[in-house]
Design an enzyme around this catalytic site. Structure first.
Site, PDB file in Angstrom:
ATOM      1  N   CYS A 116      -1.580 -73.778   3.450  1.00 13.61           N
ATOM      2  CA  CYS A 116      -1.428 -75.229   3.373  1.00 13.61           C
ATOM      3  C   CYS A 116      -2.127 -75.848   4.580  1.00 13.61           C
ATOM      4  O   CYS A 116      -2.043 -75.322   5.679  1.00 13.61           O
ATOM      5  CB  CYS A 116       0.054 -75.608   3.425  1.00 13.61           C
ATOM      6  SG  CYS A 116       1.014 -74.836   2.142  1.00 13.61           S
TER       7      CYS A 116
ATOM      8  N   HIS B  79       1.513 -68.844   5.421  1.00 14.70           N
ATOM      9  CA  HIS B  79       2.043 -70.205   5.467  1.00 14.70           C
ATOM     10  C   HIS B  79       1.481 -70.892   6.691  1.00 14.70           C
ATOM     11  O   HIS B  79       1.546 -70.346   7.797  1.00 14.70           O
ATOM     12  CB  HIS B  79       3.570 -70.177   5.559  1.00 14.70           C
ATOM     13  CG  HIS B  79       4.222 -69.765   4.289  1.00 14.70           C
ATOM     14  ND1 HIS B  79       4.231 -70.556   3.174  1.00 14.70           N
ATOM     15  CD2 HIS B  79       4.887 -68.634   3.955  1.00 14.70           C
ATOM     16  CE1 HIS B  79       4.879 -69.931   2.207  1.00 14.70           C
ATOM     17  NE2 HIS B  79       5.284 -68.770   2.658  1.00 14.70           N
TER      18      HIS B  79
END
Lengths: 613, 386
Positions: free
Chosen positions: B204, B162
């Site tokens: 991301c 992440h």
């Protein structure tokens, strides 16, 4: 210079608080804000907050709904044969499925007979089986429970529970132990089991210690199912003392209802999509008001209600079979539970990401504490404004007095002492209201032709009404301090006391605090010795906590679409009082002691002010 | 006449043959030069998954699929540092224990039988990652946990987890920023710990992680631009989680077609997962890389191709005594030869320059103008100037 000590600012405050306009505006704004909460654009759509219970869905494969129903019929037959809970049959069945089975016996003497369930001395046995996780350490657990009810109810719930136990036993992906609990005597059994599990004894229950244990319980689901097929599933969230489970549990339930195409309701009402019409708005308002009334009563409305005290997120799911064309069979309900338990299995911590304090106008819309608290705040502002006004008046020396120059002094020391007498006497009345009904039931039964329950309730009402006669008597005890200053000081103290009381109540149980505020705040704000006595006496009685309960009973029946006549309503009111006292004795509900020991004396103080000479 | 014609034909054929042979030799020569153009002698891979918890199954599957490709193309376990932050194969919630799948319906088990995880569980921290990169590990660290690269190593670094704008989250408790990563790579450059570096990140806003690189010979790829989220691929309905991220899914499909002798180059890698498939826009950065990406083979980084040159001639090895003489000559103070003038490379003008006329031309032009001027107006006007 401080706000209150600067004379110019004091004059400004006086001009503000002198008129009743801010009070009226605040009151109406508070009520309007509260009713506006049900209006859909002001609410938020529910969403899943917990990452671990994320967006992916598993394909549920529970196959044996029919077999579960057959087990239910067997259970019913054994229950009838034994005449209570078929403990041996349950133990044998669960053991055959490979669970570790244990029993717990408990007994409880109720303080007076419970007429709604017809029990006085309760003795029973809980049976629970633990499904150990195949590869995980035994540190966490989930609970699935179904009640063993007398007669023909909830057989299918137990059958489905056993069917699920058999299916779950053959899966290897459980990371937590699963406890399948069948409890006798519904809430009392659950209370005994929970107290045994957590090694506490809060309510004086007698129980045998639990032989088997599974780790700390992360979540619990309670199942109530009365029929082979259902048309909808109802979710019950309100628990003991108005505590609610984490909103994620409701979101989970709704997600699975949508996935499996089952109709889901909350408060027994389906969701409507026409929020901009009057009917749509009244529908949501009714749902929200039902939740508020249920939460305010402080009683657990399903077996899950007692789990919440131990920080175990729990909800009850009730199957409803009404007149609809599309029926859901037991396999689909089993799949719903399989999906929910599998999602709960993925949890790494207790549910804490979503809201703990909320109101739900419908199953997919919620209002959080930040949105509904201002309604209560507006009502409390009235009390604070009145208190400020009184403080200012007490602070400025009065120009002309009849009794002499002693009035010009600072009123604190003699004032407070004069106030002490009504306060002490009101609280003693409250203590009497709390203790005497239960203690004096034998004496009442001897002298009057009533049953014990009726004796308790009527004693309570008698003491409540006797409190109304107090002002005439207490004035003899007060040493001639019936002055203008006296009632002002008493009112100031009473207003602040009421504000703090309602504030603390609203923090824990918003609905109870709000309902009490709606009726008590106008009474408290307006009462002075100078208003017309007869009219205001009637108004005060109508706004007292006892009558508030009466209105709530009628309103509840109206909202449930089972309106009652006056006589029936009165009987319901009496049973509500007895249930409240029983809840307090059995489960530790705090509504009855709060009303008897704190709210009622506070109201008596205002009643004293009304009759101040 | 006929004789002339026959001679002409012979000449044409002969020239054709010569041309053919020349072109063949040229092709061979380019192939040979290409074969030896990269300049690395060994390959390393550092593959890191930074997230834990069951719902981050896809990050472990990402790393394991790259591990699988890299191993299949020839890099041995001794040259791979594999860091997995959580154990998905033996997680209690895994309905298929000891497996990690990358395709739904359990087509491909990337966990396999011979996975060697070097850093597992709580050992995957920012500190350990940076120590592996820079080589500053305590002496007791085993060889399998070290990145023992030299100045002729090509290293593949793959990160997943992440991330956000400028950081990558490690294990829910700490983060590594893009500045730290760039500094670590600069340390590696100054310690001559790599020849060329390929950096791939699938998180991301992954492009933010390579924005700050300033060391030469780094090529970087990311699965999404700043402000975009990298999305996951489909879920598996039996296991109950998303199995892979989109970018790595299509990367795995691309790598499955690569074999040790394939000639696919980096330009093909840049085309993996266009926006239509990935929903996010993958990005890449090549300005720090010296060679043209079109001439960089995939196997330069993902595989471990041994370069073998077959020769038929004898090679003269120098006399050992001459070697020792040369050593004595070199006994003075040593210093690092400036292998690459880094400052020039970073700050130099872009390579594709427009053609400028040579400077002498301007000078000549001006002198011509002056001559014409004085020719027209006569030389006697010169004295008016002087």
């Amino acid at each position: 210079m401080g706000l209150l000590s600067d004379p110019n600012r004091r004059k400004a405050i006086t001009s503000l608080t002198l008129s009743v306009l801010p009070d009226v505006v605040c009151y109406l704004a508070g009520i309007a804000w509260f009713m506006g909460l049900a209006f859909e654009p002001f609410t938020l759509r529910t969403y899943m907050s917990e990452n671990a219970m994320g967006s992916t869905m598993v394909e549920e494969r529970f196959p044996s709904g029919e077999r579960a129903l057959a087990t239910a019929r067997e259970f019913a037959a054994h229950k009838k044969k034994v005449g209570g809970m078929p403990v041996d049959w349950l133990v044998k069945t669960m053991r055959a499925q490979g669970l570790e089975v244990f029993t717990q016996s408990f007994s409880r003497n109720l303080p007076f007979p419970d007429e709604s369930k017809e029990r006085f001395v309760v003795r029973g046995t809980n049976v629970y089986g633990i499904l150990r996780a195949p590869r995980a350490p035994r540190t966490e657990a989930l609970v699935l429970s179904a009640p063993c009810s007398p007669g023909n109810s909830n057989n299918q719930a137990v059958g489905l529970l056993l069917g699920l136990a058999q299916y779950f036993r053959s899966q290897i992906y459980w990371a937590k132990d699963i406890i399948f609990l069948v409890n006798e005597h519904d809430l009392i059994g659950v209370q005994a089991w929970l107290e045994g599990y957590h090694h506490t004894n809060i309510t004086g229950m007698g129980y045998t210690p639990l032989q088997g244990r599974a780790g700390s319980i992360q979540a619990a689901l309670s199942l109530e199912l009365n029929s082979d097929v259902v048309t909808s599933l109802d979710l019950v969230l309100e628990g003991l003392n108005g505590q609610l489970p984490n909103l994620d549990l409701a979101n989970l339930f709704h997600a699975f209802c949508q996935k499996l195409g089952i109709l889901c309701t909350i408060q027994g009402k389906l969701q409507r999509s026409d929020w901009d019409t009057v009917e749509g708005y009244t529908h949501s308002a009714q749902t929200m008001l039902l939740m508020v009334l249920k939460q305010a009563s402080g009683r657990p409305w399903g077996e899950h209600g007692l789990f919440l005290r131990y920080h175990i997120e729990a909800a009850s799911i009730r199957g409803v079979n009404s007149f609809r064309q599309y029926k859901t069979d037991a396999t689909s309900i089993g799949r719903l539970f399989e999906g929910m338990v599998r999602k709960l299995n993925n949890l790494l911590e207790r549910l804490h990401q979503s809201y703990f304090f909320y109101l739900m106008p419908s199953l997919t819309r919620f209002v959080s504490i930040g949105y509904y608290m201002p309604a209560f705040g507006l009502l409390t502002t009235i009390l604070l404004l009145r208190a400020l006004d009184l403080w200012v008046h007490l602070g400025t020396p009065t120009p002309v007095t009849e009794d002499g120059v002693g009035e010009g002094e600072s009123p604190s020391s003699p004032g407070l002492l004069s106030v002490l007498t009504p306060v002490v006497i009101s609280h003693l009345t409250g203590v009497a209201l709390y203790t005497l009904p239960v203690l004096s039931q034998e004496m009442a039964v001897e002298h009057f032709p009533v049953s014990e329950t009726e004796a308790v309730v009527l004693t309570a009402i008698a003491i409540y009404t006797a409190g109304l006669a107090l002002p005439h008597n207490t004035h003899r005890l007060i040493s001639g301090e019936g002055t203008e200053q006296g009632w002002r000081v008493l009112k100031l103290v009473a207003l602040l006391y009421l504000a703090v009381l309602l504030g603390c109540t609203a923090l824990i149980n918003f609905s109870l605090g709000f309902i009490l505020a709606v009726t008590l705040v106008p009474a408290a704000a307006c009462v002075t010795p100078h208003v017309p006595k007869a009219l205001s006496a009637v108004a005060m009685v109508l706004l007292s906590p006892g009558c508030t309960i009466l209105y709530c009973v009628f309103l509840f029946q109206e909202l449930q679409e089972v309106p009652v006549s006056l006589a029936e309503g009165w009987m319901l009111f009496l049973s509500v009082i007895s249930q409240g006292i029983l809840d307090h004795a059995l489960y530790g509900s705090l509504v009855y002691p709060l009303l008897a020991l704190l709210v009622y004396p506070c109201w008596l103080l205002f009643w004293n002010i009304l009759f101040w000479k | 006449m006929v004789l002339l014609f026959v001679c002409f034909c012979l000449f044409v054929c002969f020239s054709l043959l010569v041309l053919l042979e020349l072109s063949l030799m040229l092709a061979l020569l380019t192939k040979a030069t290409q074969f030896f153009s990269s300049g690395h002698t060994n390959n390393w891979a550092v593959l890191v998954c930074t997230s834990r918890f069951w719902f981050n199954y896809r990050h472990v599957a990402n790393v394991l699929s790259v591990y699988r490709s890299v191993k299949r193309l020839g890099i041995p376990d001794s040259h791979i540092v594999l860091m997995l932050a959580d154990d998905m194969a033996c997680n209690h919630r895994n309905p298929k224990p000891a497996t990690v799948f990358s395709h739904k319906n359990m087509e491909l088990n990337v966990y396999g039988d011979d996975v060697e995880v070097d850093y597992r569980g709580y050992e995957v921290t920012v500190e350990n990652f940076l120590r592996v990169l820079t080589g500053r590990l305590p002496p007791s660290t085993p060889r399998s946990k070290r990145l023992l690269s030299d100045d002729r190593s090509n290293i593949l670094i793959y990160l997943t987890g992440h991330g956000g704008n400028g950081f990558l989250k490690f294990q829910d408790s700490e983060e590594i920023s893009n500045v730290e990563l760039a500094d670590a790579f600069e340390q590696m450059w100054q310690k001559r710990r790599y020849n060329e570096l390929l950096f791939i990140i699938d998180t991301c806003q992954g492009a933010s992680m390579y924005e700050r690189f300033y060391s030469p010979n780094i090529m970087a790829l990311a699965s999404s631009q700043v402000g975009e989220d990298s999305l996951s691929h489909q879920p598996d309905l039996a296991i109950g989680v998303h199995l892979m991220d989109r970018y790595t899914f299509y990367l795995l499909e691309f790598l499955e077609d690569i074999h040790p002798a394939s000639q696919a180059n980096m330009n093909d890698l840049f085309k993996v997962c266009p926006k239509s498939q990935c929903v996010s826009t993958p990005g890449h950065r090549t300005d720090l890389f010296l060679r043209d990406p079109g001439s960089v083979l995939i196997t330069d980084f993902f595989g471990s191709v041994r370069k073998v040159e077959i020769t038929r001639e004898a090679i003269n090895l120098t006399n050992p005594t001459e070697l020792s003489l040369r050593n004595e000559l070199k006994s003075e103070a040593l210093f690092y030869v400036d292998q690459l003038p880094v400052a020039d490379i970073i700050h130099q003008k872009p390579k594709q320059k427009d053609w400028h006329p040579p400077d002498g031309f301007i000078l000549g032009l001006w002198s011509l103008i002056l001559l014409v001027f004085f020719k027209t107006y006569g030389i006697k006007h010169l004295k008016h100037i002087f």
